[in-house]
Design a protein around this motif. Structure first.
Motif, PDB file in Angstrom:
ATOM      1  N   ARG A 186       9.650   6.661  -4.370  1.00 54.13           N
ATOM      2  CA  ARG A 186       9.315   7.759  -5.280  1.00 54.13           C
ATOM      3  C   ARG A 186       7.805   7.845  -5.497  1.00 54.13           C
ATOM      4  O   ARG A 186       7.211   8.919  -5.465  1.00 54.13           O
ATOM      5  N   ARG A 187       7.176   6.703  -5.690  1.00 54.57           N
ATOM      6  CA  ARG A 187       5.735   6.679  -5.911  1.00 54.57           C
ATOM      7  C   ARG A 187       4.963   6.993  -4.641  1.00 54.57           C
ATOM      8  O   ARG A 187       3.876   7.571  -4.696  1.00 54.57           O
ATOM      9  N   PHE A 188       5.509   6.618  -3.504  1.00 54.92           N
ATOM     10  CA  PHE A 188       4.868   6.905  -2.219  1.00 54.92           C
ATOM     11  C   PHE A 188       4.682   8.407  -2.047  1.00 54.92           C
ATOM     12  O   PHE A 188       3.622   8.871  -1.598  1.00 54.92           O
ATOM     13  N   TYR A 189       5.703   9.175  -2.413  1.00 57.74           N
ATOM     14  CA  TYR A 189       5.620  10.629  -2.287  1.00 57.74           C
ATOM     15  C   TYR A 189       5.113  11.309  -3.556  1.00 57.74           C
ATOM     16  O   TYR A 189       4.896  12.526  -3.569  1.00 57.74           O
ATOM     17  N   GLY A 190       4.929  10.546  -4.625  1.00 57.42           N
ATOM     18  CA  GLY A 190       4.337  11.083  -5.847  1.00 57.42           C
ATOM     19  C   GLY A 190       5.218  12.032  -6.621  1.00 57.42           C
ATOM     20  O   GLY A 190       4.725  12.980  -7.243  1.00 57.42           O
ATOM     21  N   LEU A 191       6.531  11.783  -6.627  1.00 56.76           N
ATOM     22  CA  LEU A 191       7.458  12.656  -7.352  1.00 56.76           C
ATOM     23  C   LEU A 191       7.880  12.022  -8.668  1.00 56.76           C
ATOM     24  O   LEU A 191       7.910  10.805  -8.803  1.00 56.76           O
ATOM     25  N   ASN A 192       8.245  12.871  -9.632  1.00 57.60           N
ATOM     26  CA  ASN A 192       8.816  12.317 -10.852  1.00 57.60           C
ATOM     27  C   ASN A 192      10.308  12.064 -10.630  1.00 57.60           C
ATOM     28  O   ASN A 192      10.875  12.438  -9.600  1.00 57.60           O
ATOM     29  N   GLU A 193      10.931  11.450 -11.583  1.00 51.89           N
ATOM     30  CA  GLU A 193      12.318  11.006 -11.397  1.00 51.89           C
ATOM     31  C   GLU A 193      13.285  12.158 -11.142  1.00 51.89           C
ATOM     32  O   GLU A 193      14.161  12.062 -10.271  1.00 51.89           O
ATOM     33  N   SER A 194      13.139  13.246 -11.887  1.00 49.86           N
ATOM     34  CA  SER A 194      14.070  14.365 -11.724  1.00 49.86           C
ATOM     35  C   SER A 194      13.910  15.038 -10.354  1.00 49.86           C
ATOM     36  O   SER A 194      14.899  15.415  -9.719  1.00 49.86           O
ATOM     37  N   GLN A 195      12.661  15.204  -9.897  1.00 48.32           N
ATOM     38  CA  GLN A 195      12.434  15.783  -8.574  1.00 48.32           C
ATOM     39  C   GLN A 195      13.034  14.898  -7.487  1.00 48.32           C
ATOM     40  O   GLN A 195      13.672  15.389  -6.545  1.00 48.32           O
ATOM     41  N   ARG A 235      -1.381  13.662  -3.750  1.00 49.94           N
ATOM     42  CA  ARG A 235      -1.773  14.219  -5.046  1.00 49.94           C
ATOM     43  C   ARG A 235      -2.785  15.341  -4.853  1.00 49.94           C
ATOM     44  O   ARG A 235      -2.668  16.409  -5.469  1.00 49.94           O
ATOM     45  N   GLN A 236      -3.780  15.114  -4.009  1.00 45.94           N
ATOM     46  CA  GLN A 236      -4.758  16.165  -3.739  1.00 45.94           C
ATOM     47  C   GLN A 236      -4.101  17.340  -3.025  1.00 45.94           C
ATOM     48  O   GLN A 236      -4.425  18.501  -3.298  1.00 45.94           O
ATOM     49  N   ALA A 237      -3.164  17.053  -2.126  1.00 45.48           N
ATOM     50  CA  ALA A 237      -2.477  18.124  -1.406  1.00 45.48           C
ATOM     51  C   ALA A 237      -1.730  19.032  -2.374  1.00 45.48           C
ATOM     52  O   ALA A 237      -1.762  20.262  -2.238  1.00 45.48           O
ATOM     53  N   LYS A 286       0.831  -1.195   0.000  1.00 47.16           N
ATOM     54  CA  LYS A 286       0.000   0.000   0.000  1.00 47.16           C
ATOM     55  C   LYS A 286       0.870   1.250   0.000  1.00 47.16           C
ATOM     56  O   LYS A 286       1.725   1.421   0.868  1.00 47.16           O
ATOM     57  N   LEU A 287       0.625   2.127  -0.962  1.00 50.00           N
ATOM     58  CA  LEU A 287       1.334   3.399  -1.025  1.00 50.00           C
ATOM     59  C   LEU A 287       0.412   4.551  -0.620  1.00 50.00           C
ATOM     60  O   LEU A 287       0.832   5.699  -0.644  1.00 50.00           O
ATOM     61  N   PHE A 288      -0.835   4.234  -0.278  1.00 47.43           N
ATOM     62  CA  PHE A 288      -1.813   5.212   0.204  1.00 47.43           C
ATOM     63  C   PHE A 288      -1.952   6.384  -0.770  1.00 47.43           C
ATOM     64  O   PHE A 288      -1.814   7.541  -0.407  1.00 47.43           O
ATOM     65  N   LEU A 289      -2.241   6.028  -2.020  1.00 47.96           N
ATOM     66  CA  LEU A 289      -2.350   7.022  -3.082  1.00 47.96           C
ATOM     67  C   LEU A 289      -3.789   7.430  -3.366  1.00 47.96           C
ATOM     68  O   LEU A 289      -4.032   8.360  -4.127  1.00 47.96           O
ATOM     69  N   LYS A 290      -4.762   6.734  -2.774  1.00 48.23           N
ATOM     70  CA  LYS A 290      -6.157   6.980  -3.111  1.00 48.23           C
ATOM     71  C   LYS A 290      -7.000   7.366  -1.901  1.00 48.23           C
ATOM     72  O   LYS A 290      -8.191   7.072  -1.837  1.00 48.23           O
ATOM     73  N   GLY A 291      -6.392   8.014  -0.945  1.00 50.51           N
ATOM     74  CA  GLY A 291      -7.153   8.530   0.184  1.00 50.51           C
ATOM     75  C   GLY A 291      -7.791   7.451   1.037  1.00 50.51           C
ATOM     76  O   GLY A 291      -7.209   6.397   1.301  1.00 50.51           O
ATOM     77  N   ASP A 292      -9.039   7.687   1.435  1.00 49.46           N
ATOM     78  CA  ASP A 292      -9.736   6.793   2.358  1.00 49.46           C
ATOM     79  C   ASP A 292      -9.949   5.405   1.780  1.00 49.46           C
ATOM     80  O   ASP A 292     -10.096   4.428   2.527  1.00 49.46           O
ATOM     81  N   ARG A 293      -9.998   5.284   0.471  1.00 50.62           N
ATOM     82  CA  ARG A 293     -10.194   3.975  -0.157  1.00 50.62           C
ATOM     83  C   ARG A 293      -9.113   2.989   0.268  1.00 50.62           C
ATOM     84  O   ARG A 293      -9.358   1.785   0.391  1.00 50.62           O
ATOM     85  N   ASP A 324       3.542  19.961   0.355  1.00 52.30           N
ATOM     86  CA  ASP A 324       2.417  19.092  -0.001  1.00 52.30           C
ATOM     87  C   ASP A 324       2.314  17.909   0.954  1.00 52.30           C
ATOM     88  O   ASP A 324       1.210  17.500   1.340  1.00 52.30           O
ATOM     89  N   ASN A 325       3.439  17.370   1.393  1.00 51.94           N
ATOM     90  CA  ASN A 325       3.403  16.256   2.337  1.00 51.94           C
ATOM     91  C   ASN A 325       2.893  16.704   3.706  1.00 51.94           C
ATOM     92  O   ASN A 325       2.129  15.989   4.352  1.00 51.94           O
TER      93      ASN A 325
END
Length: 208
Positions: free
Chosen positions: A64-73, A114-116, A18-25, A101-102
């Protein structure tokens, strides 16, 4: 690298956690990991031996996906961490946690990072009384994040604030749901950062 715009649940399945990318779901039985914990795609159920490089790559991708960043960031923040005193892995996680955002997400003002990011870009937040719409801005101990007065009637923010009042926040933050504000009490220590990764493997990936 372009931004990923596909179904985020595929990312959790790809990493097997789980990367917790979809909120409450993510906290319900509808979570993709709870329903079908296999890699997406035609051959997702196949299992094979993963190389040492592959193990480190997957750990890096997971973070990287957990925090939602692209590779360069992501690589840029790692480079910053290498120039800081102390353990690179911990410094890296601390930088990721200090992003505006975090912090907005951790305070409960958004259901996902993502919403943040979207809410921050739309200018709904003040930092120390000044409007700040840069999601990657790094906060320091003592900084105060507040929902702008004219944004407090935005339905999404009102709903998030109600949910946040029933949730706990990490020990390095404090939140006041009534005033829709939060404060960075201190910089996070490693045991206060909840991430499903081994950061040392990420350091080894970049140090190869």
């Amino acid at each position: 690298m372009s931004r990923y715009t596909g179904p985020v649940c595929r990312l959790c399945r790809a990493e097997g956690t789980k990367l917790f990318l979809k909120g409450d779901r993510c906290y319900t039985e509808k979570c993709a990991i709870a329903r079908r914990n296999t890699r997406p795609g035609q051959h997702g159920a196949r299992k094979g031996k993963t190389s040492e490089y592959g193990i480190r790559l997957r750990e890096k991708q997971k973070l990287r996906r957990f925090y939602g960043l692209n590779e360069s960031q992501f690589a840029k923040m790692y480079e910053m961490a290498t120039k800081m005193p102390g353990q690179t892995g911990h410094d890296f996680l601390q930088l990721l946690e200090r992003r505006l955002d975090n912090v907005v997400y951790r305070l409960g003002f958004a259901v996902s990072r993502r919403q943040a990011r979207e809410l921050v870009r739309h200018g709904h937040f003040l930092v120390n009384g000044r409007k700040l719409d840069v999601p990657s801005a790094l906060l320091r101990a003592g900084d105060v994040v507040t929902v702008r007065e004219k944004s407090r009637d935005v339905e999404v923010l009102k709903q998030n604030a109600e949910v946040a009042s029933q949730r706990s926040v990490p020990g390095w933050l404090e939140v006041n749901p009534e005033t829709m504000s939060g404060r960075v009490v201190s910089l996070p220590t490693r045991d206060q950062i909840e991430v499903p990764v081994n950061e040392q493997l990420v350091v080894e990936f970049y140090a190869r």
